[in-house]
Scaffold this motif. Sequence first.
Motif, PDB file in Angstrom:
ATOM      1  N   ALA A   1       0.817  -1.215   0.000  1.00  0.00           N
ATOM      2  CA  ALA A   1       0.000   0.000   0.000  1.00  0.00           C
ATOM      3  C   ALA A   1       0.847   1.259   0.000  1.00  0.00           C
ATOM      4  O   ALA A   1       0.389   2.325  -0.417  1.00  0.00           O
ATOM      5  CB  ALA A   1      -0.936  -0.002   1.210  1.00  0.00           C
ATOM      6  N   ASP A   2       2.096   1.172   0.480  1.00  0.00           N
ATOM      7  CA  ASP A   2       2.964   2.344   0.552  1.00  0.00           C
ATOM      8  C   ASP A   2       3.906   2.462  -0.633  1.00  0.00           C
ATOM      9  O   ASP A   2       4.710   3.386  -0.700  1.00  0.00           O
ATOM     10  CB  ASP A   2       3.795   2.295   1.841  1.00  0.00           C
ATOM     11  N   SER A   3       3.841   1.536  -1.566  1.00  0.00           N
ATOM     12  CA  SER A   3       4.743   1.567  -2.712  1.00  0.00           C
ATOM     13  C   SER A   3       4.331   2.673  -3.675  1.00  0.00           C
ATOM     14  O   SER A   3       3.211   2.668  -4.190  1.00  0.00           O
ATOM     15  CB  SER A   3       4.713   0.218  -3.433  1.00  0.00           C
ATOM     16  N   PRO A   4       5.232   3.638  -3.942  1.00  0.00           N
ATOM     17  CA  PRO A   4       4.874   4.696  -4.898  1.00  0.00           C
ATOM     18  C   PRO A   4       4.517   4.142  -6.268  1.00  0.00           C
ATOM     19  O   PRO A   4       3.573   4.623  -6.905  1.00  0.00           O
ATOM     20  CB  PRO A   4       6.143   5.555  -4.947  1.00  0.00           C
ATOM     21  N   ALA A   5       5.258   3.151  -6.752  1.00  0.00           N
ATOM     22  CA  ALA A   5       4.964   2.590  -8.073  1.00  0.00           C
ATOM     23  C   ALA A   5       3.550   2.053  -8.140  1.00  0.00           C
ATOM     24  O   ALA A   5       2.854   2.216  -9.155  1.00  0.00           O
ATOM     25  CB  ALA A   5       5.975   1.489  -8.404  1.00  0.00           C
ATOM     26  N   LEU A   6       3.090   1.418  -7.048  1.00  0.00           N
ATOM     27  CA  LEU A   6       1.727   0.877  -7.029  1.00  0.00           C
ATOM     28  C   LEU A   6       0.695   1.996  -6.951  1.00  0.00           C
ATOM     29  O   LEU A   6      -0.321   1.959  -7.646  1.00  0.00           O
ATOM     30  CB  LEU A   6       1.572  -0.075  -5.846  1.00  0.00           C
ATOM     31  N   ARG A   7       0.957   2.998  -6.132  1.00  0.00           N
ATOM     32  CA  ARG A   7       0.013   4.116  -6.016  1.00  0.00           C
ATOM     33  C   ARG A   7      -0.130   4.853  -7.343  1.00  0.00           C
ATOM     34  O   ARG A   7      -1.227   5.244  -7.737  1.00  0.00           O
ATOM     35  CB  ARG A   7       0.476   5.095  -4.935  1.00  0.00           C
ATOM     36  N   TYR A   8       0.989   5.048  -8.028  1.00  0.00           N
ATOM     37  CA  TYR A   8       0.947   5.786  -9.281  1.00  0.00           C
ATOM     38  C   TYR A   8       0.201   5.007 -10.370  1.00  0.00           C
ATOM     39  O   TYR A   8      -0.325   5.598 -11.311  1.00  0.00           O
ATOM     40  CB  TYR A   8       2.363   6.113  -9.754  1.00  0.00           C
ATOM     41  N   SER A   9       0.180   3.692 -10.259  1.00  0.00           N
ATOM     42  CA  SER A   9      -0.581   2.875 -11.211  1.00  0.00           C
ATOM     43  C   SER A   9      -2.048   2.758 -10.817  1.00  0.00           C
ATOM     44  O   SER A   9      -2.924   2.689 -11.675  1.00  0.00           O
ATOM     45  CB  SER A   9       0.036   1.477 -11.325  1.00  0.00           C
ATOM     46  N   ASP A  10      -2.308   2.743  -9.511  1.00  0.00           N
ATOM     47  CA  ASP A  10      -3.674   2.529  -9.033  1.00  0.00           C
ATOM     48  C   ASP A  10      -4.623   3.665  -9.391  1.00  0.00           C
ATOM     49  O   ASP A  10      -5.845   3.464  -9.453  1.00  0.00           O
ATOM     50  CB  ASP A  10      -3.671   2.324  -7.508  1.00  0.00           C
ATOM     51  N   ILE A  11      -4.090   4.873  -9.606  1.00  0.00           N
ATOM     52  CA  ILE A  11      -4.986   5.995  -9.911  1.00  0.00           C
ATOM     53  C   ILE A  11      -5.389   6.030 -11.384  1.00  0.00           C
ATOM     54  O   ILE A  11      -6.258   6.824 -11.760  1.00  0.00           O
ATOM     55  CB  ILE A  11      -4.346   7.349  -9.538  1.00  0.00           C
ATOM     56  N   LEU A  12      -4.784   5.200 -12.209  1.00  0.00           N
ATOM     57  CA  LEU A  12      -5.056   5.269 -13.649  1.00  0.00           C
ATOM     58  C   LEU A  12      -6.531   5.055 -13.990  1.00  0.00           C
ATOM     59  O   LEU A  12      -7.092   5.813 -14.794  1.00  0.00           O
ATOM     60  CB  LEU A  12      -4.172   4.277 -14.398  1.00  0.00           C
ATOM     61  N   PRO A  13      -7.213   4.049 -13.435  1.00  0.00           N
ATOM     62  CA  PRO A  13      -8.632   3.885 -13.779  1.00  0.00           C
ATOM     63  C   PRO A  13      -9.465   5.116 -13.430  1.00  0.00           C
ATOM     64  O   PRO A  13     -10.305   5.553 -14.232  1.00  0.00           O
ATOM     65  CB  PRO A  13      -9.050   2.659 -12.952  1.00  0.00           C
TER      66      PRO A  13
END
Length: 304
Positions: free
Chosen positions: A72-84
């Motif tokens: 949940a704290d991974s920037p790479a994951l956060r930056y991908s999760d907002i795409l939808p």
Amino acid sequence: PAQVQARGLAVQTLVRVEQRNLLAERVAAELRARNDFEKAPGVVRRFLTGPWSQVLAQARLEVSDASPVSPADSPALRYSDILPDLLWSSQLALASLNRPRLVKVIPGVLRTLREGLDSIDYPREKTESFFQALMGLHEAAYKTQRSEPAPHDEPPSVQHELDDEPWMQRTEARDSCLMDDSFTDGPSTQVSTQPAFLETRPLQRDWADLKAEMAGQGAQVLPVGTWVDVLQDGQAMRWQITWASPHGTLFLFTGANGRSLSMTKRGLERLLEQDRLRVVAHHGVVDEALDEVARQAWINSSRS
């Protein structure tokens, strides 16, 4: 020693820049393959395949170097999760049908976008320009009433959405001594008084042929050791190519006083088009002199 250290920093920086840009190209291809990508407005698509692909690329490169973090704290994951949410909220016909969701997702999307752009030191003025365009889309979707006909988005733009110029942060441009007019504090202020020295002979070459070869072969056409004259601030300065990146997208030059200057492949092509860069020799007179000494020594030893 200071110049040697500066050159080492420049090479290290250019290697990282090329690595990130190559990864960003793959990220952009991934984004284009999404089912919800083509229906988004052109301004959003260009943003995703441009600066946001750089954000994702840098975040992925930093994963291996970072200390263990929760997903949940991974920037790479956060930056991908907002795409939808970003792609959905930018489409008028869809976002206008669900205003509660629109109001809910906007703050998180904007906050994450700003965090990501700050991570690559993206210019503040360009960030605000995109935010204004995005918030204009959000406002239009919010103001559209359910009783009104669903608005139609603009057809997808056929404009090429990726610039062929490698992206650099300002600190990276400074550390690599990038020659770029957009960086006024760059190396152009350091080398304007450097005198040209005359130990090389002009090399007759058709510049149209040279440019065509550069497009097909990259760094092989201007190998390490090549001497060039670069017209800068109205004066021709002499530099030698002392390093080229593995994929031929970036070059490092060294001047007579030991200072460094870096340039992108596109920058080289622009200078050729403007007749501001000329190859004067593929190696200097010192190299020729050493070759001659070695040849003469071989002749002398064969006679004895």
